[in-house]
Design an enzyme around this catalytic site. Structure first.
Site, mmCIF file in Angstrom:
data_model
loop_
_atom_site.group_PDB
_atom_site.id
_atom_site.type_symbol
_atom_site.label_atom_id
_atom_site.label_comp_id
_atom_site.label_asym_id
_atom_site.label_seq_id
_atom_site.Cartn_x
_atom_site.Cartn_y
_atom_site.Cartn_z
ATOM 1 N N ASN A 91 -8.208 1.638 9.484
ATOM 2 C CA ASN A 91 -6.945 1.803 10.212
ATOM 3 C C ASN A 91 -7.254 1.814 11.703
ATOM 4 O O ASN A 91 -8.121 2.565 12.152
ATOM 5 C CB ASN A 91 -6.276 3.127 9.854
ATOM 6 N N HIS B 244 -2.864 10.978 0.783
ATOM 7 C CA HIS B 244 -2.427 10.717 2.150
ATOM 8 C C HIS B 244 -1.788 12.022 2.662
ATOM 9 O O HIS B 244 -0.615 12.073 3.000
ATOM 10 C CB HIS B 244 -1.442 9.539 2.174
ATOM 11 N N GLU C 114 -7.796 8.450 5.849
ATOM 12 C CA GLU C 114 -8.150 9.081 7.121
ATOM 13 C C GLU C 114 -8.597 10.545 7.001
ATOM 14 O O GLU C 114 -7.922 11.455 7.497
ATOM 15 C CB GLU C 114 -6.970 8.997 8.093
ATOM 16 N N ARG D 134 0.854 -1.190 0.000
ATOM 17 C CA ARG D 134 0.000 0.000 0.000
ATOM 18 C C ARG D 134 0.890 1.241 0.000
ATOM 19 O O ARG D 134 1.670 1.449 0.939
ATOM 20 C CB ARG D 134 -0.931 -0.011 1.225
ATOM 21 N N GLU E 275 -4.181 -0.283 7.911
ATOM 22 C CA GLU E 275 -3.058 0.075 8.792
ATOM 23 C C GLU E 275 -3.292 -0.488 10.172
ATOM 24 O O GLU E 275 -4.412 -0.387 10.712
ATOM 25 C CB GLU E 275 -2.912 1.605 8.965
HETATM 26 C C1 FCB Z 1 -1.984 7.044 10.719
HETATM 27 C C2 FCB Z 1 -1.466 7.564 9.396
HETATM 28 C C3 FCB Z 1 -0.110 7.053 9.022
HETATM 29 C C4 FCB Z 1 0.801 6.903 10.219
HETATM 30 C C5 FCB Z 1 0.112 6.183 11.350
HETATM 31 C C6 FCB Z 1 0.981 5.975 12.556
HETATM 32 O O1 FCB Z 1 -2.894 7.956 11.240
HETATM 33 O O2 FCB Z 1 -2.337 7.238 8.356
HETATM 34 O O3 FCB Z 1 0.422 7.884 8.033
HETATM 35 O O4 FCB Z 1 1.310 8.113 10.580
HETATM 36 O O5 FCB Z 1 -1.051 6.864 11.714
#
Ligand code: FCB
Length: 443
Positions: free
Chosen positions: A297, A126, A171, A83, A353
């Site tokens: 995530n 991102h 996010e 990813r 994530e």
């Molecule tokens: C998330 C983000 C990623 C990374 C992790 C620890 O919020 O998407 O980029 O920083 O946290």
């Protein structure tokens, strides 16, 4: 203490069809800042006091130059998927046209992944918004959503059939709330009147991009990545329970409910008019465009108590926590997945994530990050438990492939399963990386 990662023998997560991957993001690893336009994170990093160690993304992991060896590294971990995110200011010029050099950079990476049979999970946004768009109001400007659609249109045509999965946004909570309300992320704007407006334009951008993705890339899995920090009341008092429900709607459901139910949470009515977004006719239908998957995530939970002045107050998390101060509470992961599955009619989920920052030490060429292996073990088990309870999860991505620029924390927090020595750019697979590789390879 675990040194190996295991799953119950009959676990669906041991099937070869379950996708295991590693994740990164453009600004956090690439560097190569001279070969792209400036983005809001460049500006934020240049503002004194915003990033703890005063660092920036000019070089980061120098993945801009080292991408070939990094793709070899990814392949050596035996993962099914990688990813990555695309830097919008690298591939689109201020005129809105594609920048061929930037596009070629990603085409090479995508072709290299394909040649190694690694599925490319591409995130289009991102957090690295081109600065020239922020100068026009950024995500507070409705026009940015349409600019995003145009970028998604052009880049998905350029990438052709190289991409297994597109996520529009990573996010949006972080972009909207952290960037335009709390101001702790770029562009650092503070004020309750801004967060939900930015959120609405981000969600609109997602829906508009979905329209072009299903047209240009009908065979890829197209969706969005949301983060969730489930809330738990400090006590069983009605006041704490209500405060927690409000916080959950404000931080979590705010981003998923419009996508799957086509409406915002009811707490909208409790927000002052000045804090509410301007919703045009037809917006909610655009936002609720069907998706092929939901990316989730997860890192931690939050605990809330009622507060006399505010709707809720978040209290300090109890032990144990990771090196970034986030509580380790894997049970919330299972409960989150089960509750989302109950509340919404969801497409398959990818865990896009999950991972932990730990105070790693490289000793004699080895990083023995047993604590991170423990984190992964308990969270893989949590996903397994959710699947057992009927949640459809199709894959899992470790955050992160390698240590990188952790936003406002700079380079001080290490999330990688590969260690990066920032002086030499030497990568060393940590014990967690080896354990992850063994889990994947032994299926
Ligand atoms: C998330 C983000 C990623 C990374 C992790 C620890 O919020 O998407 O980029 O920083 O946290």
């Amino acid at each position: 203490m675990t040194v190996k990662l295991t799953l119950p023998a009959q676990s669906e997560m041991l099937s070869k069809d379950f996708i295991y991957g590693v994740a990164t993001a453009s600004f956090q690893i690439e560097g190569g800042a001279n070969n792209r336009l400036p983005c809001i994170w460049d500006t934020f990093c240049d503002t004194p006091g915003k990033v703890v160690d005063g660092s920036n993304g000019d070089i980061a992991c120098d993945h801009y130059n080292l991408w070939q060896q990094d793709v070899e590294l990814i392949a050596s971990l035996g993962v099914d998927a990688y990813r990555l995110s695309i830097s919008w200011p690298r591939v689109i010029n201020e005129s809105g046209e594609l920048n061929p050099a930037g596009v070629d950079y990603y085409l090479n990476i995508l072709d290299s992944l394909k040649s190694k049979n690694i599925k490319a999970f591409v995130t289009l946004y991102h957090w690295d918004l081109p600065q020239y768009l922020e100068d026009e109001g950024g995500w507070l400007n409705r026009a940015t959503a349409y600019k995003f659609r145009d970028y998604a249109d052009k880049i998905s045509l350029a990438f052709g059939d190289r991409v297994y999965s597109y996520a529009t946004l990573n996010e949006p909570f972080c972009s909207a709330f952290l960037g335009y309300e709390a101001g702790v992320h770029a562009p650092g704007i503070v004020g309750k009147e801004f967060g939900k407006k930015a959120a609405h334009h981000l969600l609109l951008a997602h829906g508009l991009a979905m329209q072009v993705l299903v047209k240009n890339s009908p065979n890829s899995q197209n969706g969005i990545v949301l983060n969730f920090t489930p809330g738990y009341p400090e006590s069983t008092s009605l006041a704490d329970v209500k405060a927690t429900a409000f916080a959950d709607d404000y931080f979590n459901q705010w981003y998923i409910k419009p996508i799957f139910d086509g409406e915002y949470p009811e707490i909208m009515a409790q927000l002052p008019t000045a804090h509410q977004p301007e919703i045009h006719e037809g917006d909610m239908a655009i936002i609720a465009h069907p998706t092929d998957f939901l990316g989730v995530n997860f890192y931690t939970r939050a605990i809330y108590r009622a507060d006399a002045d505010e709707h809720f107050l978040q209290i300090d998390p109890p032990e144990p926590h990771t090196d970034i101060g986030w509580e380790i509470y894997p049970q919330a992961f299972t409960e989150l997945l089960v509750s989302l599955n109950d509340k919404y009619s969801l497409p398959p989920i990818y865990i896009t994530e999950n991972g932990a920052a730990m105070a790693d030490r490289l000793v004699d060429g080895v990083v023995n990050d047993i604590d991170r292996i423990d984190y992964y073990q308990s969270h893989l088990n949590a996903v397994h438990d959710a699947i057992e309870q009927g949640v459809q999860v199709s894959g899992y991505f470790a955050w992160s492939l390698m240590d990188n620029f952790e936003w406002a924390e700079g380079y001080l927090k290490r999330f990688g399963i590969v260690y990066v020595d920032y002086d030499t750019q030497v990568r060393t697979i940590k014990a967690s990386g080896l354990a992850y590789k063994a889990l994947i390879s032994n299926r």
